[in-house]
Each structure stands twice: as structure tokens, then as C-alpha cells.
Design a protein around this motif. Structure first.
Motif, short mmCIF file in Angstrom:
data_model
loop_
_atom_site.label_atom_id
_atom_site.label_comp_id
_atom_site.label_asym_id
_atom_site.label_seq_id
_atom_site.Cartn_x
_atom_site.Cartn_y
_atom_site.Cartn_z
N VAL A 57 44.10 43.91 30.71
CA VAL A 57 43.88 43.42 32.08
C VAL A 57 42.65 44.09 32.66
CG1 VAL A 57 46.31 42.90 32.55
CG2 VAL A 57 45.45 45.20 33.01
N ARG A 58 42.16 43.50 33.74
CA ARG A 58 40.95 44.07 34.34
C ARG A 58 40.98 43.98 35.84
NH1 ARG A 58 39.91 40.01 37.29
NH2 ARG A 58 39.15 38.05 36.49
N ILE A 59 40.23 44.91 36.48
CA ILE A 59 39.90 44.76 37.89
C ILE A 59 38.39 44.53 37.90
CG2 ILE A 59 39.74 47.30 38.24
CD1 ILE A 59 40.89 44.88 40.96
N ALA A 60 37.99 43.53 38.68
CA ALA A 60 36.58 43.14 38.61
C ALA A 60 35.95 43.13 40.00
CB ALA A 60 36.49 41.77 37.96
N PRO A 61 35.78 44.30 40.58
CA PRO A 61 35.24 44.30 41.95
C PRO A 61 33.75 43.98 41.98
CG PRO A 61 35.51 46.56 41.18
CD PRO A 61 36.02 45.67 40.09
N SER A 62 33.32 43.43 43.11
CA SER A 62 31.89 43.25 43.34
C SER A 62 31.43 44.49 44.10
CB SER A 62 31.64 42.01 44.18
OG SER A 62 32.24 40.90 43.53
N PRO A 63 30.48 45.23 43.54
CA PRO A 63 30.11 46.50 44.19
C PRO A 63 29.20 46.28 45.40
CG PRO A 63 28.83 46.19 42.20
CD PRO A 63 29.74 45.01 42.30
N MET B 214 32.30 45.46 36.58
CA MET B 214 31.58 45.32 37.84
C MET B 214 30.93 43.95 37.93
SD MET B 214 31.74 47.79 39.97
CE MET B 214 32.88 49.17 39.85
N GLU B 215 31.32 43.19 38.92
CA GLU B 215 30.74 41.86 39.11
C GLU B 215 29.57 41.99 40.08
OE1 GLU B 215 33.93 38.88 39.48
OE2 GLU B 215 34.04 39.19 37.32
N ASP B 216 28.45 42.38 39.51
CA ASP B 216 27.31 42.79 40.33
C ASP B 216 26.15 41.79 40.31
OD1 ASP B 216 26.70 43.13 37.70
OD2 ASP B 216 25.76 45.10 37.92
N VAL C 187 27.00 30.75 37.50
CA VAL C 187 27.83 30.99 38.69
C VAL C 187 29.10 31.76 38.33
CG1 VAL C 187 26.99 28.84 39.75
CG2 VAL C 187 29.19 28.86 38.55
N TYR C 188 29.69 32.33 39.38
CA TYR C 188 30.88 33.17 39.22
C TYR C 188 31.98 32.52 38.37
CZ TYR C 188 35.55 34.71 40.39
OH TYR C 188 36.86 35.05 40.29
N ASN C 189 32.34 31.27 38.72
CA ASN C 189 33.48 30.66 38.03
C ASN C 189 33.24 30.44 36.54
OD1 ASN C 189 35.62 30.30 39.92
ND2 ASN C 189 34.23 28.93 41.03
N GLY D 270 42.79 46.20 49.69
CA GLY D 270 43.27 44.99 49.01
C GLY D 270 42.90 45.03 47.54
N ASN D 271 41.68 45.40 47.27
CA ASN D 271 41.24 45.51 45.88
C ASN D 271 41.93 46.67 45.17
OD1 ASN D 271 39.64 43.64 44.66
ND2 ASN D 271 37.73 44.40 45.54
N ALA D 272 42.18 47.73 45.93
CA ALA D 272 42.87 48.87 45.34
C ALA D 272 44.29 48.46 44.93
CB ALA D 272 42.93 50.02 46.34
N ILE E 146 45.11 39.19 36.75
CA ILE E 146 45.92 39.50 37.94
C ILE E 146 44.93 39.77 39.07
CG2 ILE E 146 47.65 41.08 38.91
CD1 ILE E 146 48.36 41.83 35.95
N ARG E 147 44.93 38.91 40.07
CA ARG E 147 43.94 39.09 41.14
C ARG E 147 44.47 38.49 42.44
NH1 ARG E 147 39.72 34.90 38.42
NH2 ARG E 147 41.10 33.10 38.46
N GLY E 148 43.69 38.66 43.50
CA GLY E 148 44.11 38.21 44.82
C GLY E 148 44.19 36.69 44.88
N VAL F 177 30.94 32.46 34.69
CA VAL F 177 30.78 33.78 34.07
C VAL F 177 32.13 34.49 33.92
CG1 VAL F 177 29.78 36.03 34.48
CG2 VAL F 177 28.44 34.00 34.90
N VAL F 178 32.94 34.39 34.96
CA VAL F 178 34.19 35.14 34.94
C VAL F 178 35.08 34.65 33.79
CG1 VAL F 178 35.61 33.75 36.53
CG2 VAL F 178 35.87 36.20 36.52
N ALA F 179 35.03 33.34 33.54
CA ALA F 179 35.85 32.80 32.45
C ALA F 179 35.32 33.31 31.10
CB ALA F 179 35.84 31.27 32.49
N ASP G 205 43.18 34.82 47.05
CA ASP G 205 41.99 34.18 47.62
C ASP G 205 41.18 33.52 46.51
OD1 ASP G 205 41.59 36.78 46.70
OD2 ASP G 205 39.85 37.14 47.98
N HIS G 206 41.49 33.84 45.26
CA HIS G 206 40.77 33.24 44.13
C HIS G 206 41.50 32.03 43.55
CE1 HIS G 206 37.37 35.88 43.71
NE2 HIS G 206 38.16 36.89 43.98
N ILE G 207 42.62 31.68 44.14
CA ILE G 207 43.42 30.64 43.50
C ILE G 207 42.66 29.32 43.39
CG2 ILE G 207 44.66 29.84 45.60
CD1 ILE G 207 46.84 30.42 42.83
N1 GLU Z 1 34.65 39.88 41.90
C1 GLU Z 1 35.81 39.25 42.42
C2 GLU Z 1 36.24 39.95 43.68
O1 GLU Z 1 35.86 41.08 43.92
C3 GLU Z 1 36.98 39.33 41.47
C4 GLU Z 1 37.10 38.13 40.70
C5 GLU Z 1 38.27 38.10 39.75
O2 GLU Z 1 39.11 39.02 39.76
O3 GLU Z 1 38.31 37.16 38.99
O4 GLU Z 1 36.96 39.37 44.45
#
Ligand code: GLU
Length: 514
Positions: free
Chosen positions: A4-10, A40-42, A191-193, A17-19, A209-211, A195-197, A213-215
């Protein structure tokens, strides 16, 4: 094997929420002997920064969510910054173009904007008109050769996409609103959608596993997986954290970043415990969990679908509990930074030599501990042990109405003068006991203290002489030596103040406040 991963944008400080999203990923990884990855989604160059990345990584470390792979330690699936992965994606784009699963789109941004606006003014939803979807190969080749800029669009022949979500069940999305969406912009930036895939696939992520808001992004990502022939990972979208007004938690609600809470003296253990209980709860009433216990108890499937409200008072209450349970040594070690950051210290009311007097200082710190909700609160509770408002400049000298009322009692003068004279007797005895170093004629002066029992004895004498008892006796002494009508236990306070200090406070009170 769970990955699994956490992928924050720095792009700032780590939000709670991200924590919390990171924590659910972390717990899930650890309970499955899996791998927890930080990516890091930078790619948003204007908003991303290395400082932000560093502070986020520090916050993860502070919260003791140690990652197995990430930008700092690397790993077999790196690099772990999206900007360092850009080269990896073009091969897949080429593959999609070759298979006719994607196509170049020469429509200019202005043209698309015009179309969008036209639809909007007619109150109609905008859809790409697929003008470039069926250009013949020669035309495409020629226009590319001429250097015409183009975006790459993914063909989306499906009418709907079903996302299987561990928390929310199956969700069906109609693809119409994003049909043939852009995966690479004309400037070459994917684009994000998209690259993330690819990243999740290449990093062999098993559970996203993410928020939630990405649904709405997820169906697009599923389409990318399908087009590239990748296996779709499992998804778990966790609900948002809201402020008390039920709006999405943001700066307007006050502290929202991990750094805010760290600075204010919240303990990592309390923050983790509190965040874990936002939209998840064990099947029991139990509220306190260590990280190890959370790893045992947490269940991704039982995360709720509804948003959680961030209640800072509850967090403070929990934090206070953790502070009280700390090993005294650990408490002493952690609280000193907050003592040194307090106004009492920076104003010189508490000095390094007070801190060096470890026996007394530890006792004071343990005395105030019961009052603390955060380590930062310590400053406000230490005050009576080091200064009295009014006696020293810089501290509000106004007596509270309650304190004034006590000093207005008819017996107050006798009580304070009586107590003062008893203290002076103690002080004189102390000095004649050899506290002055007469051998070397230096002015070394050792403070005299009284213990709780002596204090009790002195109050008996004062009671007899003044006729005051109960509140009129004890509260008057309290206000006389602390300037406050409430505060620490009196027997503890008087045993931690030197007799000389109490004498000078009483002198002040008698001269200025009676
Ligand atoms: N970079 C995205 C964010 O910080 C995360 C995207 C994801 O978890 O797929 O909300």
C-alpha cells in the motif's frame, strides 16, 4: 503480499486528513506483514517544494509510521517522486497510441474552452465532441510532423465503469461526462489520473486506500488500467474529516496540520490514537490504543462510510490522558522544550538554574501534570511556582473579582500579617542554622523551604491568632502568596516555594492589595 502507499502532494504541511489516510494504510500494511510506501506526487511544479516534502517525511517519522520504501530510503520500485518517473510513462503512452486505445487530439485549449463556455451558457453539460477521434492515420502523421501541438486522449468506449470498493461496495459511474479524457497534455505532461494508475501498477500496489475525495477519479483510473491491460488494484475510499460545522476540515477551523499539533505539545501516541478513531471504531467501547494494539484491532472493512467530525476537545482530553500516563522520566524529557519555549522562560521568570535544580523542578512538573491537556499548557500552570502577577512586570497584575473579594474579608490583614511573621521566624531559624557560609565569608545563601506538615502547623498558629478559619484562612493565604484564587494544591505550592519568595510575595500583597 500486501503493498500500500500514501501519495501526498508536497504542496504544504501534512494535513491531519492525509495523516489519517497514511495511518490506515500503515495499519493495514503492518497487520498483513505488507509493505508501506511513501510516494511524492510532486508534478505540480508551481506548488510542490522539497521543503514541504521534507516536513511531511519528518511528520510521518514523528508519528512513527515508518515506511518500507520511499524517497528517502529508496526501494526496488523507485524512484519514489513522480517528477523522477516521467520517463517511465512515455512508453505506455506510445503503446496506447499504437494499439489505437488512445489518439492524438489537436483541438486547441482555446477551442475547447469556447465549446465549454457555449454549453455552459445554454445550461448544457459539456462533453468532448470527439472531433479528433477518427482522424485518418496520414492526417495525424502529417500534423504531428508539422509540429502541431496535441494532447493524447484515451478512448472510452464503455458506457459505465463499476468500481469495487472495500468500504462502499460497488459504485457504478457513467463515463459520458469524461468520455475520451486527456491523459497527456499538449506540453507533454501526463495527467494525475493516468500517472497514478501507472505508478500504482508499476509499484505493484495491491490496495489503494485513500480519501473519498478521489472517488470520482477512480473510474478514470480503472479505464487506464483496462486500456493498458493492468490488473485493477483493490480500492478503499475512506470518508473525509469535517470541521464542527460539517464543512471539510480546513485552516478556517483552526489547527489542521500534524506540525500544528506537534508544536502545541500533542503527543504522537495521542494523535495516532485519535486519528485512528475517525471513521473507524472497534466493536467495543474501548478508546485507548497503542500503535501495536491498533495494528491488531484495525479492520479496513469496518471503516464507516460517513464522514468524521474532528473534535479538538476530544483530542485534548485524550492527549491529557496520555500525558498523565507517561513515565515521569519521559515526561520530564519531553516537557523541557515546552518549558523553555514558554513566556515564563523567555521573560526570565524561569531560568536554567531553576531547571538545573532537578529535584524541585521535577516535583513542580509532576504537580502541574494533572492539569495539562497539551505539553504547551505547562507555561500557564507553572506560573505560581515562579512568579506572582503584579510582583513581577509583564504579567497581568489585575486580581480576579474572586481574589479581591477574599482580600476584602475583615480577617485578611491579620491572616496575612500573621502568616508573614511566622514565615520570618522560620527564615531566621534557617539562616542561623548555618545557611550563611560564615567560614569563607562568601554570600552563599541556601533557600529555606517548609514542608507540608510545617505549613499545617503555621496555619494553626495563624488561625488561633486571627480567628479566621476555613476559606477565610486558606484562601486568603492562597491569594496572598499567589495572587490567584485558584491554583495548585496549597501544601504542594508552599513546599515548592522558598520561604524568602513567600515573604516577598506577602510583603507585596500587604503593601499593595489590602
Ligand atoms: N496526491 C493525491 C493527494 O494528495 C493522492 C492521490 C492518491 O492517493 O491516489 O490527494
Amino acid at each position: 503480499m500486501v503493498r500500500v502507499r500514501i501519495a501526498p502532494s508536497p504542496t504544504g504541511s501534512l494535513h491531519v486528513g492525509n495523516a489519517r489516510t497514511a495511518l490506515f494504510n500503515y495499519l493495514f500494511a503492518r497487520q498483513n506483514q505488507g509493505t508501506f510506501i511513501i510516494r511524492m506526487e510532486d508534478t505540480d511544479a508551481a506548488r510542490s517544494s522539497r521543503e514541504s516534502e521534507t516536513s511531511m517525511l519528518e511528520d510521518f517519522q514523528w508519528m512513527k509510521m515508518d515506511s518500507d520504501e520511499g524517497p528517502l530510503q529508496g526501494g526496488n520500485f523507485g524512484p519514489y517522486r513522480q517528477t523522477e518517473r516521467l520517463g517511465l510513462y512515455s512508453k505506455y503512452t506510445q503503446m496506447l497510441l499504437n494499439n489505437n486505445k488512445a489518439y492524438p487530439c489537436f483541438c486547441s485549449a482555446e477551442h475547447l474552452q469556447e465549446q465549454r463556455e457555449q454549453k455552459r451558457s445554454n445550461n448544457q453539460p459539456y462533453r468532448y465532441d470527439r472531433a479528433c477521434a477518427n482522424l485518418d492515420a496520414d492526417t495525424v502523421a502529417k500534423r504531428i510532423k508539422q509540429g502541431e501541438p496535441y494532447a493524447v486522449r484515451l478512448r472510452t468506449p464503455q458506457e459505465h465503469v463499476v468500481v469495487h470498493d472495500i468500504i462502499r461496495g460497488d459504485i457504478q459511474f457513467e463515463t459520458d461526462s469524461f468520455r475520451d479524457f486527456i491523459i497527456v497534455r499538449p506540453d507533454g505532461m501526463p495527467v494525475y489520473n493516468y500517472v497514478v494508475a501507472m505508478d500504482d501498477h508499476l509499484m505493484e500496489i495491491t490496495h489503494v486506500i485513500r480519501g473519498d475525495d478521489h472517488i470520482s477519479n477512480t473510474p478514470k483510473q480503472v479505464l487506464v488500467y483496462d486500456a493498458l491491460g493492468f490488473t485493477v488494484p483493490k480500492f478503499a475510499h475512506i470518508p473525509m474529516i469535517l470541521g464542527k460545522d460539517h464543512a471539510k476540515l480546513s485552516k478556517r477551523h483552526g489547527d489542521t496540520t500534524v506540525a500544528n499539533f506537534k508544536e502545541k505539545g500533542f503527543l504522537q501516541e495521542a494523535l495516532i490514537n485519535y486519528l485512528a478513531l475517525l471513521s473507524w471504531s472497534p466493536k467495543t467501547e474501548r478508546e485507548f490504543f497503542t500503535m501495536d494494539e491498533l495494528i491488531q484491532e484495525f479492520q479496513l472493512e469496518s471503516v464507516s462510510k460517513s464522514a468524521a467530525v474532528f473534535d479538538v476537545d476530544k483530542l485534548k482530553w485524550m492527549n491529557g490522558n496520555y500525558i498523565r500516563q507517561m513515565e515521569p522520566n519521559e515526561y520530564y524529557k519531553r516537557i523541557l522544550d515546552f518549558v523553555r519555549a514558554s513566556e515564563l522562560f523567555t521573560n526570565g521568570h524561569i531560568t536554567e538554574s531553576d531547571i538545573a535544580n532537578e529535584e524541585r523542578f521535577t516535583k513542580i512538573l509532576l504537580t502541574v501534570r494533572d492539569n495539562l491537556e497539551t505539553l504547551m499548557d505547562v507555561g500557564q500552570y507553572l506560573q505560581p511556582f515562579f512568579t506572582m502577577p503584579g510582583l513581577t512586570k509583564g504579567i497581568n497584575a489585575e486580581l480576579s473579582p474572586e481574589a479581591k473579594e477574599i482580600l476584602e474579608l475583615p480577617t485578611s490583614k491579620d491572616v496575612l500579617e500573621g502568616f508573614l511573621s511566622e514565615l520570618k521566624k522560620v527564615e531566621n531559624e534557617g539562616n542561623s542554622d548555618g545557611n550563611h557560609d560564615t567560614d569563607t565569608y562568601t554570600d552563599t545563601y541556601i533557600d529555606t523551604y517548609i514542608d507540608a506538615q510545617t505549613y499545617k502547623g503555621l496555619t494553626k498558629i495563624v488561625q488561633k491568632n486571627s480567628g479566621a478559619k476555613g476559606k477565610a484562612l486558606f484562601m486568603t493565604i492562597r491569594v496572598g502568596i499567589s495572587g490567584e484564587h485558584k491554583g495548585p494544591d496549597m501544601a504542594e505550592l508552599v513546599s515548592l516555594l522558598s520561604v524568602a519568595e513567600m515573604i516577598s510575595r506577602l510583603d507585596y500583597t500587604i503593601a499593595n492589595r489590602l
